[in-house]
Enzyme design. Structure first.
Site, mmCIF file in Angstrom:
data_model
loop_
_atom_site.group_PDB
_atom_site.id
_atom_site.type_symbol
_atom_site.label_atom_id
_atom_site.label_comp_id
_atom_site.label_asym_id
_atom_site.label_seq_id
_atom_site.Cartn_x
_atom_site.Cartn_y
_atom_site.Cartn_z
ATOM 1 N N TRP A 19 0.906 -1.113 0.046
ATOM 2 C CA TRP A 19 -0.050 0.137 0.008
ATOM 3 C C TRP A 19 0.774 1.051 0.116
ATOM 4 C CZ3 TRP A 19 -2.122 2.813 4.720
ATOM 5 C CH2 TRP A 19 -3.209 3.980 4.295
ATOM 6 N N ASP A 39 -0.636 -5.247 9.497
ATOM 7 C CA ASP A 39 -1.452 -4.258 9.120
ATOM 8 C C ASP A 39 -2.740 -5.091 8.581
ATOM 9 O OD1 ASP A 39 -3.048 -2.565 7.857
ATOM 10 O OD2 ASP A 39 -1.561 -1.796 6.554
ATOM 11 N N LYS A 88 -13.312 -1.006 6.271
ATOM 12 C CA LYS A 88 -14.091 -1.711 5.205
ATOM 13 C C LYS A 88 -14.895 -2.632 6.013
ATOM 14 C CE LYS A 88 -10.559 -0.242 2.805
ATOM 15 N NZ LYS A 88 -9.277 0.253 3.410
HETATM 16 N N1 PMP Z 1 -3.632 -0.453 5.308
HETATM 17 C C1 PMP Z 1 -3.966 -1.017 4.244
HETATM 18 C C2 PMP Z 1 -3.320 -2.406 3.536
HETATM 19 C C3 PMP Z 1 -5.136 -0.170 3.562
HETATM 20 O O1 PMP Z 1 -5.561 -0.848 2.373
HETATM 21 C C4 PMP Z 1 -5.747 0.812 4.110
HETATM 22 C C5 PMP Z 1 -6.997 1.507 3.376
HETATM 23 N N2 PMP Z 1 -6.750 1.669 2.180
HETATM 24 C C6 PMP Z 1 -5.273 1.178 5.363
HETATM 25 C C7 PMP Z 1 -4.237 0.655 6.026
HETATM 26 C C8 PMP Z 1 -5.904 2.426 6.042
HETATM 27 O O2 PMP Z 1 -7.042 2.265 6.443
HETATM 28 P P1 PMP Z 1 -7.879 3.435 7.188
HETATM 29 O O3 PMP Z 1 -8.622 4.008 5.778
HETATM 30 O O4 PMP Z 1 -8.666 2.978 8.232
HETATM 31 O O5 PMP Z 1 -7.271 4.582 7.521
#
Ligand code: PMP
Length: 398
Positions: free
Chosen positions: A132, A213, A249
């Site tokens: 990410w 994560d 999510k």
């Molecule tokens: N880690 C990963 C791998 C993600 O895909 C995301 C969200 N796209 C996050 C962390 C962050 O989550 P949040 O939207 O709750 O900040």
């Protein structure tokens, strides 16, 4: 003379920029596969019924809005910890695992990164290649040197496990290793249970620091199944690890910013010291988290009937993603593109489709279909309405 004169224009987030371009597109058939959001069959971000129920209760009670404690709503942090570790974990009963409410999963990553920078000032962090995008930015921002470990085999459209192990073994002891618990973003390639066991054993042998994560618990196989990495770490001789988790999510509460940082210490006494540091970091940053999202999640998780309803709703989202993957593969094959069967084997919302930058550009220009330049598509943005159109377009540029 302006004090801001030295500041340069920095590039905007490429994925958010994609949504802006999509919004400006006037074609009725346009499809945005660039997002990181689950949409329902009607193309809307769902509001879960279990959440609506708690929202109604909260509106009726109209409670005063005092500050939450620095580390968040206790009903929320307790329920989150239980969801991560399962019902009865010795590590929890020994007081070694402490969960803190954070501003989304992103906030958990940031607070966790700052904590580790204090505890391990000379350590590097290794992230998967690719990962990410924000991982590099968050850890870089607190002063970590960020290195990659091999993860994805583009030719095989799956995990390069041998490459991953070889890179992890070569890391210096004390290196922080960021691992996606499930539904790897952006590739959709996850480890099997046997591969997780190998990795956990290796982390222990090499004295590496696990940073998990967990942004998609329940989106691939189930709440407990998707937490396998955490359960294996908890059962291993490893004394310290951290988990950044998110309900964005799994509760469809993106804008409420509901996340958590869980830190595992060597003893209850150490956990208290660590937690005092976490609280100091938060106090100096945003002081305390916000109430509403955490109250919604806590209200669902702590009520047996609502929890069951949430699990059903989460299960439906999961099942629908699997069906969309299978449907896309089937329609692609029906349109003469049979090389995409790997999409059905990938996990979570995302797929590294293997589409090149040029193919992604053609999809956008000729069909109004928006995907990330790396070929990442969000499977959860497909629906019965656009599946055929997308499959035909992808087949046409393949
Ligand atoms: N880690 C990963 C791998 C993600 O895909 C995301 C969200 N796209 C996050 C962390 C962050 O989550 P949040 O939207 O709750 O900040």
């Amino acid at each position: 003379m302006s004090f801001f004169a030295p500041l340069e224009l920095v590039p905007g987030d490429p994925i958010l920029g994609l949504t802006e371009a999509y919004n400006a597109d006037t074609r009725a058939t346009k499809v945005n596969l660039g997002v990181g959001i689950y949409y329902d069959e009607a193309g809307r971000i769902p509001v879960l019924r279990a959440v609506q129920q708690v929202e109604r209760q909260l509106a009726e009670q109209s409670k005063p809005r005092g500050y939450l404690p620095i580390d968040g709503l206790p009903d929320y942090t307790r329920a989150t910890r239980d969801l991560l570790f399962g019902g009865e974990s010795p590590l929890v009963s020994e007081g070694r695992a402490i969960t803190t409410q954070t501003i989304g999963g992103s906030g958990a990553l940031r607070v966790g990164a700052e904590l580790l920078k204090k505890a391990l000032p000379a350590a590097r962090i290794a992230i998967s290649n690719p990962s990410w995008e924000n991982h590099r930015a968050v850890f870089g921002a607190v002063g970590f040197e960020v290195v990659d470990y091999t993860y994805f085999d583009a030719a095989a459209h799956g995990l390069d496990f041998d490459g991953m192990l070889a890179d992890l073994v070569a890391l210096e002891p004390g290196t922080v290793v960021l691992l996606h618990a499930c539904c790897h973003n952006p590739t959709g390639a996850d480890l099997t249970p046997a591969q997780w066991e190998r990795v956990v054993a290796l982390l222990h042998e090499r004295g590496l620091f696990p940073f998990i994560d967990m942004a998609y618990q329940g989106f691939d196989r189930g709440i407990d199944e998707d937490a396998l990495a955490i359960r294996l770490l908890a059962a291993s001789p490893i004394r310290n690890f951290v988990v950044a988790s998110s309900y964005s999510k799994s509760f469809s509460l993106y804008g409420e910013r509901v996340g958590a940082l869980t830190v595992v210490s060597d003893s209850a006494d150490e956990a208290r010291r660590v937690q005092s540091q976490v609280k100091r970091l938060i106090r100096a940053n945003y002081s305390s988290p916000s109430t509403h999202g955490a109250a919604l999640v806590a209200g669902v998780l702590n009520d047996p009937a609502l929890r069951m309803q949430w699990e059903e709703e989460l299960g439906r989202m999961r099942t629908r993603i699997h069906a969309l993957r299978a449907g896309l593969v089937e329609r692609l094959a029906a349109n003469g593109a049979s090389q995409y069967d790997f999409i059905a084997r990938q996990a979570g919302m995302f797929s590294y489709s293997g589409l090149s930058k040029a193919q992604v550009e053609r999809l956008r220009d000729e069909f109004g279909i928006y995907a990330v330049g790396t070929g990442r598509i969000c499977v959860a943005a497909l629906s019965a309405d656009n599946l055929d159109y997308v499959a035909k377009a992808v087949a046409a540029v393949s």
